[in-house]
Design a protein around this motif. Structure first.
Motif, PDB file in Angstrom:
ATOM      1  N   ALA A  46     -10.356 -38.713   8.880  1.00 45.51           N
ATOM      2  CA  ALA A  46      -9.488 -39.408   9.830  1.00 45.51           C
ATOM      3  C   ALA A  46     -10.042 -40.819  10.020  1.00 45.51           C
ATOM      4  O   ALA A  46     -11.253 -41.027   9.978  1.00 45.51           O
ATOM      5  CB  ALA A  46      -9.447 -38.662  11.154  1.00 45.51           C
ATOM      6  N   THR A  47      -9.169 -41.791  10.222  1.00 39.20           N
ATOM      7  CA  THR A  47      -9.599 -43.179  10.283  1.00 39.20           C
ATOM      8  C   THR A  47      -9.347 -43.795  11.656  1.00 39.20           C
ATOM      9  O   THR A  47      -8.567 -43.273  12.464  1.00 39.20           O
ATOM     10  CB  THR A  47      -8.876 -44.036   9.224  1.00 39.20           C
ATOM     11  N   MET A  48      -9.990 -44.945  11.883  1.00 38.62           N
ATOM     12  CA  MET A  48      -9.838 -45.640  13.150  1.00 38.62           C
ATOM     13  C   MET A  48      -8.435 -46.220  13.327  1.00 38.62           C
ATOM     14  O   MET A  48      -8.010 -46.481  14.458  1.00 38.62           O
ATOM     15  CB  MET A  48     -10.866 -46.775  13.246  1.00 38.62           C
ATOM     16  N   ASP A  49      -7.718 -46.435  12.224  1.00 35.23           N
ATOM     17  CA  ASP A  49      -6.381 -47.002  12.329  1.00 35.23           C
ATOM     18  C   ASP A  49      -5.284 -45.948  12.198  1.00 35.23           C
ATOM     19  O   ASP A  49      -4.141 -46.250  11.866  1.00 35.23           O
ATOM     20  CB  ASP A  49      -6.175 -48.129  11.310  1.00 35.23           C
ATOM     21  N   GLY A  50      -5.642 -44.669  12.440  1.00 37.92           N
ATOM     22  CA  GLY A  50      -4.625 -43.641  12.571  1.00 37.92           C
ATOM     23  C   GLY A  50      -4.071 -43.079  11.292  1.00 37.92           C
ATOM     24  O   GLY A  50      -2.895 -42.737  11.221  1.00 37.92           O
ATOM     25  N   ARG A  51      -4.919 -42.950  10.251  1.00 40.35           N
ATOM     26  CA  ARG A  51      -4.487 -42.377   8.992  1.00 40.35           C
ATOM     27  C   ARG A  51      -5.359 -41.190   8.629  1.00 40.35           C
ATOM     28  O   ARG A  51      -6.461 -41.030   9.152  1.00 40.35           O
ATOM     29  CB  ARG A  51      -4.548 -43.443   7.876  1.00 40.35           C
ATOM     30  N   SER A 339     -23.480 -50.386  12.703  1.00 42.33           N
ATOM     31  CA  SER A 339     -22.200 -50.036  13.313  1.00 42.33           C
ATOM     32  C   SER A 339     -22.408 -48.789  14.148  1.00 42.33           C
ATOM     33  O   SER A 339     -23.233 -47.933  13.806  1.00 42.33           O
ATOM     34  CB  SER A 339     -21.144 -49.773  12.240  1.00 42.33           C
ATOM     35  N   LYS A 340     -21.706 -48.678  15.236  1.00 41.57           N
ATOM     36  CA  LYS A 340     -21.862 -47.504  16.094  1.00 41.57           C
ATOM     37  C   LYS A 340     -21.409 -46.243  15.369  1.00 41.57           C
ATOM     38  O   LYS A 340     -20.459 -46.265  14.583  1.00 41.57           O
ATOM     39  CB  LYS A 340     -21.073 -47.680  17.389  1.00 41.57           C
ATOM     40  N   VAL A 341     -22.101 -45.135  15.669  1.00 41.17           N
ATOM     41  CA  VAL A 341     -21.765 -43.835  15.089  1.00 41.17           C
ATOM     42  C   VAL A 341     -21.539 -42.843  16.226  1.00 41.17           C
ATOM     43  O   VAL A 341     -22.454 -42.532  16.986  1.00 41.17           O
ATOM     44  CB  VAL A 341     -22.883 -43.324  14.157  1.00 41.17           C
ATOM     45  N   LEU A 342     -20.313 -42.367  16.341  1.00 42.84           N
ATOM     46  CA  LEU A 342     -19.942 -41.381  17.358  1.00 42.84           C
ATOM     47  C   LEU A 342     -19.414 -40.098  16.731  1.00 42.84           C
ATOM     48  O   LEU A 342     -19.435 -39.041  17.365  1.00 42.84           O
ATOM     49  CB  LEU A 342     -18.873 -41.957  18.294  1.00 42.84           C
ATOM     50  N   SER A 343     -18.923 -40.187  15.498  1.00 40.18           N
ATOM     51  CA  SER A 343     -18.279 -39.041  14.851  1.00 40.18           C
ATOM     52  C   SER A 343     -19.307 -38.077  14.283  1.00 40.18           C
ATOM     53  O   SER A 343     -20.392 -38.490  13.846  1.00 40.18           O
ATOM     54  CB  SER A 343     -17.369 -39.534  13.718  1.00 40.18           C
ATOM     55  N   PRO A 344     -18.988 -36.777  14.248  1.00 38.45           N
ATOM     56  CA  PRO A 344     -19.892 -35.802  13.635  1.00 38.45           C
ATOM     57  C   PRO A 344     -20.198 -36.160  12.180  1.00 38.45           C
ATOM     58  O   PRO A 344     -19.322 -36.624  11.444  1.00 38.45           O
ATOM     59  CB  PRO A 344     -19.102 -34.490  13.721  1.00 38.45           C
ATOM     60  N   LEU A 345     -21.454 -35.959  11.773  1.00 37.76           N
ATOM     61  CA  LEU A 345     -21.836 -36.183  10.392  1.00 37.76           C
ATOM     62  C   LEU A 345     -21.304 -35.046   9.526  1.00 37.76           C
ATOM     63  O   LEU A 345     -21.063 -33.938  10.008  1.00 37.76           O
ATOM     64  CB  LEU A 345     -23.350 -36.289  10.267  1.00 37.76           C
ATOM     65  N   CYS A 346     -21.145 -35.314   8.235  1.00 40.51           N
ATOM     66  CA  CYS A 346     -20.613 -34.322   7.299  1.00 40.51           C
ATOM     67  C   CYS A 346     -21.539 -34.248   6.092  1.00 40.51           C
ATOM     68  O   CYS A 346     -21.861 -35.284   5.491  1.00 40.51           O
ATOM     69  CB  CYS A 346     -19.202 -34.720   6.871  1.00 40.51           C
ATOM     70  N   THR A 356     -18.004 -44.392  10.611  1.00 40.67           N
ATOM     71  CA  THR A 356     -18.484 -45.295  11.647  1.00 40.67           C
ATOM     72  C   THR A 356     -17.345 -45.953  12.419  1.00 40.67           C
ATOM     73  O   THR A 356     -16.191 -45.926  12.015  1.00 40.67           O
ATOM     74  CB  THR A 356     -19.366 -46.394  11.035  1.00 40.67           C
ATOM     75  N   GLN A 357     -17.736 -46.602  13.529  1.00 36.73           N
ATOM     76  CA  GLN A 357     -16.772 -47.302  14.357  1.00 36.73           C
ATOM     77  C   GLN A 357     -16.236 -48.573  13.703  1.00 36.73           C
ATOM     78  O   GLN A 357     -15.264 -49.162  14.183  1.00 36.73           O
ATOM     79  CB  GLN A 357     -17.410 -47.639  15.709  1.00 36.73           C
ATOM     80  N   SER A 358     -16.846 -49.006  12.605  1.00 39.37           N
ATOM     81  CA  SER A 358     -16.326 -50.143  11.853  1.00 39.37           C
ATOM     82  C   SER A 358     -15.242 -49.720  10.864  1.00 39.37           C
ATOM     83  O   SER A 358     -14.782 -50.529  10.064  1.00 39.37           O
ATOM     84  CB  SER A 358     -17.458 -50.849  11.100  1.00 39.37           C
TER      85      SER A 358
END
Length: 381
Positions: A46-51, A339-346, A356-358
């Motif tokens: 999933a991406t930051m721009d909704g894709r 870059s900030k990291v909030l998402s679970p690692l895979c 990342t948040q970038s």
């Protein structure tokens, strides 16, 4: 000129100004935490721009690139929400997609849930649960489970998206549910962990398990035990069939437990907002390492185990490879993604993928920590 003597700020006006400031700060900062999963030799991102993307894990070549054609517009987003329907557009995803029976399921923060054919990119269905979603979805058999800010767990038909049933809590559900042995487990900001039978749609336990704070960490289920953290700064272990505590007392830390823990060889590895990563004995709830590992900033991203390495990322983008037994660093150097990291690692195939948040996806060699050559992918359109 502004005359302070002629301007009187009433209490409602002051409150409105403070709320607006908080909303602006929230929208300018965190914009969701879209997740990444590995399934069947493919990365679904999933991406930051909704894709939603499907990537070859070796080459990074895209085999799926999908986004809704209709404009998102959440129905019951709160004043402080930065959803897609806001003027200040925020993160659309707060979780990873889920894969089942050739379909990719994804929930947007606006409350829209979609099923997409992984091969053809055809949108099979969409459902609006009319409440914001701050977690991912879970799929089991023929049902998609998703929690939302109205305090309800919604069970949708995986084939057509129709609502099958709902279960209500007393506050927002801001976590991804987990299904095991016909039971869906999830936490709520009402301080409770719930176990709901997927057949009867009723509580499996006599009552939900009560903690001293809200629960946002997705539960981890191992060998009939549910492990999870709470906003009361404690980490818990309860039996999946009864809801009774396994440990003599919960494990205590210095701040909230936000993310899902990892498990390996009888040890629970949990990141905490006190900057530390803890190794906890799964059997009795005591510390395994001589001391916790200090990551230098908040640990919101779920850690992963890749081979004999525990990979941890701090919110500020520092990534560490730790020895599972000692908690000492195994990599020659930590990695700074800037870059900030909030998402679970895979983790998959000896690599660790970091969203990342970038809006970039990184791949690191799990053994060495080195960035995989030519594997920093911009996820932007």
């Amino acid at each position: 000129m502004f005359n302070t003597r002629q301007t009187r700020l009433t209490k409602p006006i002051i409150i409105a100004i403070l709320l607006a400031a908080l909303a602006l700060a929230g929208c300018a900062g965190t914009r969701g935490w879209p997740g990444t999963i590995s399934e069947g030799g493919t990365l679904y991102v999933a991406t930051m721009d909704g894709r939603v993307l499907a990537l070859n894990p070796d080459s990074g070549v895209r085999t799926l690139d999908w986004q809704p054609t209709a404009k998102q517009g959440g129905q019951t987003a709160s004043f402080l929400s930065c959803g897609a329907g806001s003027t200040l557009k925020g993160g659309l995803f707060y979780g990873a997609p889920a894969i089942a029976n050739g379909l990719v399921y994804a929930a947007f923060h606006t409350g829209k849930v979609y099923a997409i054919d992984a091969a053809s990119e055809v949108q099979e269905w969409e459902q609006d649960i009319r409440s914001t979603v701050s977690g991912g979805v879970a799929v089991s058999n023929d049902t998609v489970f998703v929690g939302s800010s109205n305090g309800k767990l919604s069970a949708l038909d995986a084939g057509n998206g129709s609502l099958k049933w709902e279960f209500s809590t007393e506050n927002e559900i801001g976590t991804t549910p987990v299904v095991a042995d016909g039971v869906v487990y999830f936490g709520s900001l009402d301080h409770n962990l719930y176990a709901v039978d997927t057949e009867t749609h009723k509580l499996k336990w006599k009552e939900p398990f009560k903690t001293g704070g809200g629960i946002a960490s997705p539960p981890l289920i191992v060998d009939g035990v549910v492990y999870f953290g709470s906003f009361d700064n404690k980490f818990y272990a309860v039996y999946a069939d009864t809801g009774e505590p396994k440990w003599p007392k919960p494990f205590e830390a210095g701040n909230w437990f936000w993310s899902q823990a990892a498990y390996g060889n009888g040890t629970i590895y949990a990141g905490c907002l006190d900057h530390n990563v803890y190794a906890i004995d799964a059997g009795n709830g005591t510390m395994v390492w001589p001391k916790p590992f200090d990551a230098g900033s908040l640990v919101k991203a779920s850690p992963v185990i890749a081979g004999e390495v525990l990979v941890v990322a701090s919110e500020e983008g520092k990534v560490f490879g730790l020895d599972l037994k000692t908690g000492l660093e195994k990599w020659p150097n930590s990695v700074d993604l800037k870059s900030k990291v909030l998402s679970p690692l895979c983790a998959a195939g000896g690599k660790v993928y970091i969203n990342t948040q970038s809006n970039s996806l990184y791949a690191l060699d799990a053994e060495t920590g080195r960035q995989v050559p030519n594997w920093k992918i911009s996820l932007s359109k």
